[in-house]
Design a protein around this motif. Structure first.
Motif, PDB file in Angstrom:
ATOM      1  N   ALA A 135       0.862  -1.187   0.000  1.00 10.26           N
ATOM      2  CA  ALA A 135       0.000   0.000   0.000  1.00 10.26           C
ATOM      3  C   ALA A 135       0.892   1.230   0.000  1.00 10.26           C
ATOM      4  CB  ALA A 135      -0.901   0.003   1.246  1.00 10.26           C
ATOM      5  N   GLY A 136       0.294   2.376  -0.287  1.00 10.02           N
ATOM      6  CA  GLY A 136       1.023   3.640  -0.227  1.00 10.02           C
ATOM      7  C   GLY A 136       0.049   4.733   0.137  1.00 10.02           C
ATOM      8  N   GLY A 137       0.042   5.170   1.374  1.00 10.29           N
ATOM      9  CA  GLY A 137      -0.895   6.206   1.807  1.00 10.29           C
ATOM     10  C   GLY A 137      -1.970   5.639   2.718  1.00 10.29           C
ATOM     11  N   ILE A 138      -2.694   6.553   3.352  1.00  9.58           N
ATOM     12  CA  ILE A 138      -3.663   6.174   4.393  1.00  9.58           C
ATOM     13  C   ILE A 138      -4.756   5.259   3.833  1.00  9.58           C
ATOM     14  CG2 ILE A 138      -5.459   7.125   5.908  1.00  9.58           C
ATOM     15  CD1 ILE A 138      -3.666   9.644   6.201  1.00  9.58           C
ATOM     16  N   VAL A 139      -5.345   5.661   2.707  1.00  8.32           N
ATOM     17  CA  VAL A 139      -6.518   4.929   2.219  1.00  8.32           C
ATOM     18  C   VAL A 139      -6.141   3.539   1.720  1.00  8.32           C
ATOM     19  CG1 VAL A 139      -8.355   4.919   0.489  1.00  8.32           C
ATOM     20  CG2 VAL A 139      -7.806   7.020   1.705  1.00  8.32           C
ATOM     21  N   SER A 140      -5.073   3.442   0.929  1.00  9.08           N
ATOM     22  CA  SER A 140      -4.730   2.112   0.401  1.00  9.08           C
ATOM     23  C   SER A 140      -4.240   1.206   1.530  1.00  9.08           C
ATOM     24  CB  SER A 140      -3.708   2.200  -0.732  1.00  9.08           C
ATOM     25  OG  SER A 140      -2.503   2.759  -0.282  1.00  9.08           O
ATOM     26  N   ALA A 141      -3.618   1.786   2.579  1.00 10.89           N
ATOM     27  CA  ALA A 141      -3.217   0.964   3.728  1.00 10.89           C
ATOM     28  C   ALA A 141      -4.464   0.433   4.441  1.00 10.89           C
ATOM     29  CB  ALA A 141      -2.344   1.779   4.678  1.00 10.89           C
ATOM     30  N   ALA A 142      -5.467   1.297   4.607  1.00  9.89           N
ATOM     31  CA  ALA A 142      -6.708   0.860   5.268  1.00  9.89           C
ATOM     32  C   ALA A 142      -7.403  -0.229   4.442  1.00  9.89           C
ATOM     33  CB  ALA A 142      -7.633   2.058   5.469  1.00  9.89           C
ATOM     34  N   VAL A 143      -7.421  -0.054   3.116  1.00 11.93           N
ATOM     35  CA  VAL A 143      -8.035  -1.074   2.244  1.00 11.93           C
ATOM     36  C   VAL A 143      -7.299  -2.403   2.415  1.00 11.93           C
ATOM     37  CG1 VAL A 143      -8.301  -1.790  -0.179  1.00 11.93           C
ATOM     38  CG2 VAL A 143      -8.972   0.516   0.519  1.00 11.93           C
ATOM     39  N   ASP A 144      -5.965  -2.333   2.438  1.00  7.30           N
ATOM     40  CA  ASP A 144      -5.197  -3.575   2.568  1.00  7.30           C
ATOM     41  C   ASP A 144      -5.453  -4.222   3.936  1.00  7.30           C
ATOM     42  OD1 ASP A 144      -3.384  -5.225   1.017  1.00  7.30           O
ATOM     43  OD2 ASP A 144      -1.952  -4.888   2.641  1.00  7.30           O
ATOM     44  N   GLY A 145      -5.629  -3.379   4.957  1.00  8.75           N
ATOM     45  CA  GLY A 145      -5.960  -3.912   6.284  1.00  8.75           C
ATOM     46  C   GLY A 145      -7.250  -4.722   6.238  1.00  8.75           C
ATOM     47  N   ILE A 146      -8.261  -4.172   5.574  1.00  7.31           N
ATOM     48  CA  ILE A 146      -9.548  -4.888   5.489  1.00  7.31           C
ATOM     49  C   ILE A 146      -9.383  -6.180   4.685  1.00  7.31           C
ATOM     50  CG2 ILE A 146     -11.920  -4.776   4.627  1.00  7.31           C
ATOM     51  CD1 ILE A 146     -11.947  -1.829   5.264  1.00  7.31           C
TER      52      ILE A 146
END
Ligand SMILES: Cc1cc2nc3c(=O)[nH]c(=O)nc-3n(C[C@H](O)[C@H](O)[C@H](O)COP(=O)(O)OP(=O)(O)OC[C@H]3O[C@@H](n4cnc5c(N)ncnc54)[C@H](O)[C@@H]3O)c2cc1C
Length: 529
Positions: free
Chosen positions: A508-519
């Protein structure tokens, strides 16, 4: 409900004007619309004599089926947002463990908690209030806490940020993440703004509220708890050990989501020792540049600059050089500050942040150059991190060995000179700055790309020609230099039950893509009954 796309609205429009124009756009009376809300809004500043908003709305109106038939789908379409849901499961013998409470770990843990699996989160840094005091102490007094800082602690690297929620990925989970952020206190406008951002002042409360929900659903979040060992039997996870207050504690688990961000170099070293498959990846390094926000506004908004209806102007540019290298702006923070983002003693690292109001005097942005695996020597997967660290250490010395950052004026970088006073732009970096030759901190190709690229950026936006713009160095942690390799089920190739996740793991790179990867990783754990 239907959606109308791309309605032209003048600056300073009112809700009633929007309702009227929406009705006109689909040929109905205002009174036929029973409900209306913003779906998307962006500033269109392409023509300097006609800066306006482009707005999309969702509305309930009489005879929706007939209206949908009458207009092309790019103009009017059904407003069908799909709700995101996780299956509700019975508790398992061992609770899943999430390591790291940044955007990836937070959303992984939230998803696991909502499914009934009561995760245990280990976060090496402190809760956000203790962390804020530690970050303030560093900025005011130059005293770094290596365990709680801008990289480590509740909310992860994103907490002391601009909280920009723009992302290059498309994923149905993004809408769900935004809705959750609003539920936890983020402003509603992130649901419709084309360039959504939260701001560090609001983010701090959002992460606290999110933690509250995880706990209310039976999860635990343990702060000041660094994961030191992953327990395994053959090629399968069996548990984790964490260190807190000098004591080690063992947790039994079958599933670990490893969301450690890109700054946990000690943990990466441990993973390398354990032969967890990792590889180098492209990352980026460079500097932060500061201009007066009013100069950026004037350049991008022309005569409209300063109108209260317009947000502080944002930009994003890239220029390409004949040798194949590129220089690009990254993580631009309108009305923001440059943050001291070090996490290791005797290093200097920059990044950018802003408050929700984005009302500070300066605009700042990273100016970055990509570093490829071929730019690095040897075959160590952590060679990129070693290069980052050596630049951060050189910057510490160059800044005077008291956590002041080395700075130079843009004009001096181009003329290979060194000023001893600032002009119209004053640096925002705390605890302090010191004039230095920042080009000498970097490998030759980065220094040359900065020098050659800056005049090309000035052709795209005149404020880049400002010789008194302040350049603060180094920006080394904009992306992860390593990827922990995972297979199709998102597990590490080396260890079943270990889910490398988020930015640090290189996914991921950035807040949103990190959160998506977390889910996504939480979904994989949920599926791995
Ligand atoms: C100042 C700043 C401003 C930024 N601004 C933006 C922005 O506006 N928009 C944007 O999209 N991105 C921004 N970023 C980048 C963004 O913050 C990251 O992309 C994002 O936080 C990555 O999320 P993550 O969960 O993968 O990792 P992180 O947020 O880095 O979280 C990892 C967490 O793991 C913990 N951890 C590490 N090792 C261990 C261990 N062994 N045991 C226990 N815990 C451990 C760390 O303490 C940390 O809290 C910014 C970053 C910084 C530093």
């Amino acid at each position: 409900m239907i959606r109308i796309n791309d309605i032209y609205m003048p600056l300073g429009y009112t809700d009633e004007m929007l309702a009227e124009r929406s009705a006109k756009a689909i040929g109905v009376k205002r009174s036929d619309i029973s409900e209306l809300h913003l779906a998307k809004r962006s500033v269109d500043a392409r023509k300097k004599n006609d800066i306006h908003f482009t707005v999309s709305v969702e509305l309930k109106v009489r005879n929706e089926a007939a209206i949908l038939k009458k207009y092309p789908p790019n103009k009017v379409c059904p407003a069908n947002e799909q709700a995101y849901s996780v299956p509700h499961l019975s508790p398992r013998a061992h609770r899943p463990v999430v390591i790291g409470f940044g955007p990836a770990g937070m959303f992984a843990a939230l998803c696991l908690a909502q499914s009934g699996l009561a995760p245990i989160v280990l976060e090496r840094g402190s809760d956000v209030d203790t962390r804020t005091a530690a970050v303030d102490n560093f900025r005011k007094n130059g005293i770094l806490s290596a365990h709680t800082n801008v990289q480590f602690g509740e909310g992860g690297a994103g907490t002391f940020s601009d909280g920009k929620l723009t992302t290059g990925i498309r994923d149905p989970r993004i809408r769900h993440i935004f809705r959750e952020l609003v539920r936890f206190g983020a402003p509603e406008e992130i649901l419709y703004s084309a360039k959504p951002h939260i701001g560090t002042d609001i983010l701090r409360n959002v992460v606290k509220a999110l933690r509250g929900e995880i706990k209310a659903l039976g999860g635990d979040v343990i702060f000041d708890a660094k994961m030191t060992v992953i327990l395994r039997k053959d090629d399968k996870v069996t548990g984790a050990v964490y260190e807190k207050d000098g004591r080690e504690t063992e947790l039994m688990t079958d599933n670990i989501i490893l969301a450690i961000g890109h700054s946990a170099r000690d943990t990466f070293g441990y993973l390398r020792e354990q032969d967890i498959a990792m590889e180098r990846k492209i990352f980026a390094m460079g500097v932060r540049i500061e201009h007066l926000q009013e100069d950026v506004n004037r350049s991008l908004y022309g005569n409209f600059a300063g109108l209260p209806a317009l947000p502080p102007a944002e930009y994003k540019y890239a220029v390409h050089l004949p040798d194949g290298r590129s220089l690009y702006t990254f993580c631009m923070c309108p009305g923001g500050y440059i943050m001291a983002a070090a996490s290791e003693p005797e290093t200097v690292v920059t990044n950018g942040m802003s408050l929700h109001a984005r009302d500070a005097v300066n605009a700042n942005s990273a100016l970055l150059v990509n570093v490829t695996p071929e730019d690095l020597n040897g075959d160590d997967p952590l060679a990129g991190a070693a290069l980052q660290r050596s630049i951060e250490k050189a910057a510490f010395i160059s800044g005077g060995s008291d956590y002041s950052a080395p700075v130079t004026l843009a004009g001096d970088l181009l003329g290979s000179r060194l000023s001893d006073h600032f002009g119209k732009v004053k640096p925002s970096y705390l605890p302090g700055v010191r004039f230095a030759r920042i080009d000498e901190l970097f490998p030759g190709f980065i220094a040359e790309t900065l020098r050659d690229g800056l005049p090309l950026l000035a052709r795209k936006a005149d404020f880049f020609a400002e010789p008194e713009a302040v350049i603060t160095a180094p920006e080394t942690r904009s992306s992860s230099p390593v990827r922990i390799i995972r297979g199709p089920e998102l597990c590490s190739l080396s260890l079943r039950g270990l889910y490398p996740c988020g930015e640090g793991a290189g996914h991921a790179g950035g807040i949103v893509s990190a959160a998506v990867d977390g889910i996504k990783c939480a979904e994989a754990v949920i599926g791995n009954g």
